[in-house]
Design a protein around this motif. Sequence first.
Motif, PDB file in Angstrom:
ATOM      1  N   PHE A  55      44.663  31.001  32.656  1.00 54.80           N
ATOM      2  CA  PHE A  55      44.009  32.038  33.458  1.00 54.80           C
ATOM      3  C   PHE A  55      42.534  32.302  33.145  1.00 54.80           C
ATOM      4  CE2 PHE A  55      48.558  33.527  33.526  1.00 54.80           C
ATOM      5  CZ  PHE A  55      48.779  33.291  34.882  1.00 54.80           C
ATOM      6  N   ASP A  57      39.766  30.765  33.589  1.00 58.10           N
ATOM      7  CA  ASP A  57      38.808  30.463  34.660  1.00 58.10           C
ATOM      8  C   ASP A  57      38.902  31.441  35.825  1.00 58.10           C
ATOM      9  OD1 ASP A  57      37.823  28.333  33.204  1.00 58.10           O
ATOM     10  OD2 ASP A  57      39.130  26.866  34.186  1.00 58.10           O
ATOM     11  N   ARG A  58      39.912  32.304  35.792  1.00 56.47           N
ATOM     12  CA  ARG A  58      40.090  33.308  36.838  1.00 56.47           C
ATOM     13  C   ARG A  58      39.694  34.703  36.360  1.00 56.47           C
ATOM     14  NH1 ARG A  58      45.957  32.676  38.958  1.00 56.47           N
ATOM     15  NH2 ARG A  58      45.293  34.478  40.169  1.00 56.47           N
ATOM     16  N   GLU A 161      49.106  37.560  36.527  1.00 56.90           N
ATOM     17  CA  GLU A 161      48.867  36.971  37.848  1.00 56.90           C
ATOM     18  C   GLU A 161      48.590  38.063  38.886  1.00 56.90           C
ATOM     19  OE1 GLU A 161      48.093  34.015  40.177  1.00 56.90           O
ATOM     20  OE2 GLU A 161      49.332  33.313  38.526  1.00 56.90           O
ATOM     21  N   LEU A 164      45.158  39.610  38.408  1.00 60.87           N
ATOM     22  CA  LEU A 164      44.058  38.699  38.755  1.00 60.87           C
ATOM     23  C   LEU A 164      43.930  38.487  40.266  1.00 60.87           C
ATOM     24  CD1 LEU A 164      44.519  35.992  35.973  1.00 60.87           C
ATOM     25  CD2 LEU A 164      42.613  37.603  36.198  1.00 60.87           C
TER      26      LEU A 164
END
Length: 165
Positions: A55, A57-58, A161, A164
């Motif tokens: 995660f 990179d998010r 998740e 994000l």
Amino acid sequence: MSDGEDFYKLSAKQIDGSEFNFSELKGKVALVVNVASQCGFTGQYSGLQALYDKFKDRGFVILGFPCNQFGQQEPGAPEEIVSFCSRKYSVTFPIMAKTDVNGENAHPVYKYDMFLKSQQKQFMMEMIKWNFEKFLVDKSGQVVARYSSMATPASLESAIEKLLA
């Protein structure tokens, strides 16, 4: 409850002695974890690194806070902690300087009146009970969940998740 902005006013010394300003976390999802190298839960470093890899990179960041308050399970000097984390678990997420998470010498991120422990009590207790307790912070600096040492990093994936998205 904090408006979240106070979270971004905090800072911590990284294990290399440099300053980490929490303002760098604005707009990101963060997981704050008290860690230790000689604990029964130390293997969670692998899962934490997997979450970070999946995660980062998010806009996801993990902050590891080594702590020696529980059974003296983090006795090493900074160089030993860094070496252990990188050699054994290939850790690349930020590791802070060794700190207390309970008591009068607790780091401000754990002591802060409206932050971690007071926003997310477990069993009506604010105190951190053991190594690898995890606090999930949303993009606006609000603590949205607290997870016990027993919660595996993989079990946090869906919550991360959602934050994000």
